[in-house]
Design a protein around this motif. Structure first.
Motif, short mmCIF file in Angstrom:
data_model
loop_
_atom_site.label_atom_id
_atom_site.label_comp_id
_atom_site.label_asym_id
_atom_site.label_seq_id
_atom_site.Cartn_x
_atom_site.Cartn_y
_atom_site.Cartn_z
N TYR A 129 1.00 -1.24 0.07
CA TYR A 129 -0.02 0.10 0.04
C TYR A 129 0.76 1.15 0.08
O TYR A 129 0.55 2.32 -0.74
N SER A 172 -4.54 -17.87 7.96
CA SER A 172 -3.42 -18.46 7.08
C SER A 172 -2.32 -17.44 6.91
O SER A 172 -1.24 -18.05 6.49
N SER A 188 -8.81 -19.71 2.87
CA SER A 188 -9.39 -20.01 1.66
C SER A 188 -8.84 -21.11 0.95
O SER A 188 -9.43 -21.57 -0.22
P1 NAP Z 1 -1.42 -11.80 4.71
O1 NAP Z 1 -0.37 -12.55 5.22
O2 NAP Z 1 -1.35 -11.31 3.36
O3 NAP Z 1 -2.67 -12.62 4.97
C1 NAP Z 1 -3.65 -12.21 4.62
C2 NAP Z 1 -4.98 -12.95 5.33
O4 NAP Z 1 -6.09 -12.62 4.86
C3 NAP Z 1 -4.97 -14.41 4.82
O5 NAP Z 1 -5.16 -15.33 5.85
C4 NAP Z 1 -6.26 -14.53 3.88
O6 NAP Z 1 -6.76 -15.80 3.77
C5 NAP Z 1 -6.96 -13.51 4.83
N1 NAP Z 1 -8.44 -13.32 3.84
C6 NAP Z 1 -8.36 -13.02 2.56
N2 NAP Z 1 -9.55 -12.96 2.21
C7 NAP Z 1 -10.33 -13.02 3.39
C8 NAP Z 1 -11.82 -12.95 3.65
N3 NAP Z 1 -12.91 -12.70 2.75
N4 NAP Z 1 -12.08 -13.09 4.93
C9 NAP Z 1 -11.25 -13.25 6.10
N5 NAP Z 1 -9.91 -13.42 5.75
C10 NAP Z 1 -9.52 -13.06 4.36
O7 NAP Z 1 -1.47 -10.61 5.54
P2 NAP Z 1 -1.04 -10.12 6.93
O8 NAP Z 1 -0.01 -9.84 7.27
O9 NAP Z 1 -1.78 -11.39 7.78
O10 NAP Z 1 -2.29 -9.09 7.26
C11 NAP Z 1 -3.58 -9.22 7.30
C12 NAP Z 1 -4.17 -7.85 7.08
O11 NAP Z 1 -4.12 -6.92 8.20
C13 NAP Z 1 -3.83 -7.14 5.87
O12 NAP Z 1 -4.83 -6.31 5.40
C14 NAP Z 1 -2.79 -6.01 6.36
O13 NAP Z 1 -2.66 -4.98 5.75
C15 NAP Z 1 -3.52 -5.76 7.82
N6 NAP Z 1 -2.61 -5.35 8.94
C16 NAP Z 1 -2.88 -4.35 9.79
C17 NAP Z 1 -2.10 -4.01 10.85
C18 NAP Z 1 -2.65 -2.84 11.57
O14 NAP Z 1 -1.61 -2.19 12.12
N7 NAP Z 1 -3.66 -2.59 11.70
C19 NAP Z 1 -0.99 -4.61 11.04
C20 NAP Z 1 -0.52 -5.68 10.19
C21 NAP Z 1 -1.37 -6.16 9.01
P3 NAP Z 1 -6.46 -16.57 2.48
O15 NAP Z 1 -5.37 -16.04 1.43
O16 NAP Z 1 -6.45 -18.06 2.86
O17 NAP Z 1 -7.92 -16.44 1.89
#
Ligand code: NAP
Length: 320
Positions: free
Chosen positions: A45, A150, A173
């Protein structure tokens, strides 16, 4: 040294592998020989220029990495040359062979954890820890739904809550992601790409609902999350990529709450608590960052494409 440099905001192709001077640590700073770099969705982003934090150009991305202290600046007492560390934010950017960090931004990497695992510590575990313990005030015996179990944050959330005595539900998923979430501690897993999975989750709670939801994609799930809550349930918004309409009555009926945060804005005290918890967990093996894929630093653009695609299975890590 080699470093990824962004000269203009844009697609993954703006990530250029450049030859740049190796920086020198000033007072209170350390120079880290970076062996592995954690790729996070926010890196993509930010590179697009659409994130809340917009760095001045040119910049080298990355807050997460692990390596060895190469040199320390005047006044540094916490670490010395040769120490293995993980980085939680940097001064010059982690996507590089060497990075400058403040003394306060490096933390001991226990021998049990590889450099690639160390690169998957800060944003994933810091976020999951803050969401669970500072925001949701998670307690043993509660039920948690890790909605997106995941990926980096999800796996961290699964390990933390399983070790703390909660009943853990996770979603993914792909079969690989579902298997991984289960292997890392989820009691039950559900496929969020299949219709009817929300009913299955409710059924698994015996109709009571879940106490806590860690939500990775709030713009898709927030409205239905509210219907899954038990009385006094808490939804913690971690990820969101757009807008959504909600019915507040679903929350009122359950005395529920929605909280949200960004890791950038936590307090120094909260950050110190998080690192104490993380280092203890890495030492005793409770916390085991899962490296899904390693790529050379030069392939940062591919990593940025893949981090936003479905089918997560642990962390994407760049090795230098
Ligand atoms: P990541 O490693 O890319 O994992 C993304 C996760 O989101 C995967 O488990 C994916 O599952 C899941 N996902 C996809 N579609 C979904 C749905 N419809 N419903 C529920 N889950 C779904 O990313 P990450 O590092 O874990 O980060 C996850 C999110 O949190 C991102 O958007 C990131 O920008 C945000 N984040 C925010 C903060 C904060 O400070 N607030 C900090 C870290 C991360 P599948 O791939 O199995 O579909």
């Amino acid at each position: 040294m080699k470093a990824i440099v962004v000269h203009e905001f844009g697609g993954p192709e703006v990530l250029k592998l450049d030859e740049v001077p190796t920086p020198k640590p000033a007072a209170g700073q350390v120079l880290v020989r970076v062996h592995a770099v954690g790729v996070n969705p926010y890196d993509a982003y930010m590179r697009n220029g659409t994130y809340a934090v917009k760095p001045p150009l040119p910049y080298t991305p990355g807050s997460d990495g692990a390596g060895v202290i190469e040199a320390v600046g005047p006044g540094v007492t916490k670490v010395k040359s040769g120490d293995r560390v993980y980085m939680a934010k940097t001064v010059t950017g982690a996507y590089a062979e060497y990075a400058i960090a403040l003394e306060s931004q490096v933390h001991p990497l226990p021998a049990k954890a590889s450099f690639s695992q160390g690169a998957g510590v800060w944003v994933p575990y810091g976020t999951a820890y803050h969401g669970l313990y500072h925001s949701a005030k998670a307690r043993a015996s509660e039920t948690v739904l890790i909605h997106g179990a995941s990926g980096g944050v999800g796996i961290a959330g699964v390990q933390l809550t399983r070790a703390s005595g909660l009943t853990v539900f996770g979603t993914a998923s792909s079969q690989k992601g579902l298997d991984l979430a289960q292997r890392e501690g989820a009691h039950q897993v559900f496929d969020h790409s299949k219709s009817g999975y929300l009913d299955e989750i409710m059924k698994a709670t015996g109709g009571r609902g879940v106490d806590i939801i860690l939500e990775m994609l709030a713009n898709v799930n927030l409205a239905s999350d509210m219907k899954l809550l038990a009385t006094n349930g808490r939804i913690i918004v971690i990820g969101s990529r757009g807008e959504i309409a909600i019915n507040p009555r679903d929350l009122m009926a359950r005395r529920g709450s929605i909280r949200a945060f960004t890791l950038w804005a936590i307090t120094a005290t909260e950050e110190a608590e998080i690192h104490a918890g993380i280092v203890a967990g890495l030492e005793n093996g409770t916390l085991r960052p899962v490296v899904g894929k390693e790529m050379p630093l030069a392939e940062a653009a591919r990593a940025h494409k893949e981090i936003l695609e479905p089918g997560a299975a642990g962390k994407i890590v760049l090795v230098t």
